[in-house]
Design a protein around this motif. Structure first.
Motif, PDB file in Angstrom:
ATOM      1  N   LEU A   8       0.877  -1.276   0.135  1.00 32.06           N
ATOM      2  CA  LEU A   8      -0.016   0.178  -0.071  1.00 32.06           C
ATOM      3  C   LEU A   8       0.949   1.223   0.023  1.00 32.06           C
ATOM      4  CD1 LEU A   8      -2.895   0.770   0.044  1.00 32.06           C
ATOM      5  CD2 LEU A   8      -2.830   0.764   2.600  1.00 32.06           C
ATOM      6  N   GLU A   9       0.733   2.148  -1.133  1.00 30.99           N
ATOM      7  CA  GLU A   9       1.389   3.227  -1.212  1.00 30.99           C
ATOM      8  C   GLU A   9       0.684   4.515  -0.833  1.00 30.99           C
ATOM      9  OE1 GLU A   9       4.290   5.516  -4.187  1.00 30.99           O
ATOM     10  OE2 GLU A   9       4.184   3.484  -4.571  1.00 30.99           O
ATOM     11  N   ILE A  44      13.611   5.743   3.935  1.00 29.22           N
ATOM     12  CA  ILE A  44      14.027   5.903   2.531  1.00 29.22           C
ATOM     13  C   ILE A  44      14.953   7.242   2.469  1.00 29.22           C
ATOM     14  CG2 ILE A  44      13.528   5.583  -0.012  1.00 29.22           C
ATOM     15  CD1 ILE A  44      13.349   3.167   1.767  1.00 29.22           C
ATOM     16  N   SER A  45      14.099   8.200   2.694  1.00 28.90           N
ATOM     17  CA  SER A  45      14.615   9.495   2.465  1.00 28.90           C
ATOM     18  C   SER A  45      13.972  10.389   3.507  1.00 28.90           C
ATOM     19  CB  SER A  45      14.235  10.263   1.075  1.00 28.90           C
ATOM     20  OG  SER A  45      12.779  10.121   0.869  1.00 28.90           O
ATOM     21  N   ASP A  47      11.391  12.396   2.893  1.00 23.24           N
ATOM     22  CA  ASP A  47       9.986  12.407   2.372  1.00 23.24           C
ATOM     23  C   ASP A  47       9.386  11.035   2.410  1.00 23.24           C
ATOM     24  OD1 ASP A  47      10.233  15.112   2.507  1.00 23.24           O
ATOM     25  OD2 ASP A  47      11.271  15.117   0.338  1.00 23.24           O
ATOM     26  N   GLU A  48      10.070  10.008   2.736  1.00 24.17           N
ATOM     27  CA  GLU A  48       9.644   8.628   2.311  1.00 24.17           C
ATOM     28  C   GLU A  48       9.966   7.689   3.693  1.00 24.17           C
ATOM     29  OE1 GLU A  48       8.943   7.640  -1.825  1.00 24.17           O
ATOM     30  OE2 GLU A  48      10.215   5.830  -0.994  1.00 24.17           O
ATOM     31  N   ILE A  49       9.182   6.882   3.870  1.00 19.96           N
ATOM     32  CA  ILE A  49       9.294   5.832   4.999  1.00 19.96           C
ATOM     33  C   ILE A  49       8.548   4.740   4.383  1.00 19.96           C
ATOM     34  CG2 ILE A  49       8.897   4.934   7.454  1.00 19.96           C
ATOM     35  CD1 ILE A  49       8.977   7.771   8.336  1.00 19.96           C
ATOM     36  N   CYS A  50       9.355   3.478   4.437  1.00 18.74           N
ATOM     37  CA  CYS A  50       8.735   2.119   4.218  1.00 18.74           C
ATOM     38  C   CYS A  50       8.767   1.356   5.615  1.00 18.74           C
ATOM     39  CB  CYS A  50       9.491   1.465   3.381  1.00 18.74           C
ATOM     40  SG  CYS A  50       9.637   1.793   1.544  1.00 18.74           S
ATOM     41  N   PHE A  51       7.500   0.850   5.727  1.00 17.13           N
ATOM     42  CA  PHE A  51       7.387  -0.116   7.104  1.00 17.13           C
ATOM     43  C   PHE A  51       6.405  -1.175   7.015  1.00 17.13           C
ATOM     44  CE2 PHE A  51       4.100   3.333   7.301  1.00 17.13           C
ATOM     45  CZ  PHE A  51       3.213   2.789   7.961  1.00 17.13           C
ATOM     46  N   GLU A  52       6.750  -2.257   7.650  1.00 16.04           N
ATOM     47  CA  GLU A  52       5.835  -3.468   7.398  1.00 16.04           C
ATOM     48  C   GLU A  52       5.098  -3.790   8.926  1.00 16.04           C
ATOM     49  OE1 GLU A  52       6.404  -8.324   7.282  1.00 16.04           O
ATOM     50  OE2 GLU A  52       8.291  -7.101   6.999  1.00 16.04           O
ATOM     51  N   THR A  56       0.431  -5.837   6.200  1.00 21.11           N
ATOM     52  CA  THR A  56       0.786  -4.863   4.931  1.00 21.11           C
ATOM     53  C   THR A  56       1.901  -4.343   4.960  1.00 21.11           C
ATOM     54  OG1 THR A  56      -1.774  -4.313   5.090  1.00 21.11           O
ATOM     55  CG2 THR A  56      -0.434  -3.039   3.638  1.00 21.11           C
ATOM     56  N   ASN A  57       2.717  -4.125   3.699  1.00 24.44           N
ATOM     57  CA  ASN A  57       3.779  -3.392   3.554  1.00 24.44           C
ATOM     58  C   ASN A  57       3.332  -2.065   3.042  1.00 24.44           C
ATOM     59  OD1 ASN A  57       5.426  -5.854   3.786  1.00 24.44           O
ATOM     60  ND2 ASN A  57       5.139  -6.170   1.793  1.00 24.44           N
ATOM     61  N   TYR A  58       3.737  -1.073   3.625  1.00 21.18           N
ATOM     62  CA  TYR A  58       3.445   0.313   3.383  1.00 21.18           C
ATOM     63  C   TYR A  58       4.712   1.269   3.021  1.00 21.18           C
ATOM     64  CZ  TYR A  58      -0.639   0.099   6.444  1.00 21.18           C
ATOM     65  OH  TYR A  58      -2.014  -0.320   6.809  1.00 21.18           O
ATOM     66  N   ARG A  59       4.205   2.142   2.000  1.00 18.64           N
ATOM     67  CA  ARG A  59       5.384   3.149   1.616  1.00 18.64           C
ATOM     68  C   ARG A  59       4.525   4.507   1.983  1.00 18.64           C
ATOM     69  NH1 ARG A  59       9.995   3.905  -1.869  1.00 18.64           N
ATOM     70  NH2 ARG A  59       9.629   1.449  -2.076  1.00 18.64           N
ATOM     71  N   LEU A  60       5.091   5.217   2.757  1.00 23.89           N
ATOM     72  CA  LEU A  60       4.538   6.546   3.224  1.00 23.89           C
ATOM     73  C   LEU A  60       5.327   7.507   2.595  1.00 23.89           C
ATOM     74  CD1 LEU A  60       2.380   8.358   4.819  1.00 23.89           C
ATOM     75  CD2 LEU A  60       3.888   7.716   6.958  1.00 23.89           C
ATOM     76  N   HIS A  61       4.541   8.440   1.677  1.00 20.59           N
ATOM     77  CA  HIS A  61       5.094   9.686   1.356  1.00 20.59           C
ATOM     78  C   HIS A  61       4.631  10.652   2.545  1.00 20.59           C
ATOM     79  CE1 HIS A  61       6.268   7.580  -2.393  1.00 20.59           C
ATOM     80  NE2 HIS A  61       4.919   7.214  -2.447  1.00 20.59           N
TER      81      HIS A  61
END
Length: 69
Positions: A8-9, A44-45, A47-52, A56-61
């Motif tokens: 999920l992004e 990741i940066s 402005d961006e975090i990935c977490f599980e 669900t696997n999330y990519r949060l902007h």
């Protein structure tokens, strides 16, 4: 990240700091999302975090929060 979980992004703002072992609370589009327990995370940066989570696997902007002076 577990490749068998759904991905999920989303774009939003963390309401409280993201921490392994607790739920994530994310403000998005005038509402709030509460996830299941965070299992792992990776910044990741700025402005961006990935977490599980458990489900669900999330990519949060991340949306920058403006501070009033």
């Amino acid at each position: 990240m577990n490749p068998q979980k759904r991905n999920l992004e989303i774009t939003g703002r963390l309401i409280c700091p993201l921490a392994v072992g607790t739920a994530a609370f994310i403000a998005e589009n005038g509402g709030m999302r509460r996830t299941s327990k965070v299992l792992q995370m990776e910044k990741i940066s700025p402005d961006e975090i990935c977490f599980e989570t458990c489900n669900t696997n999330y990519r949060l902007h991340l949306i920058r929060q403006e501070v009033a002076v």
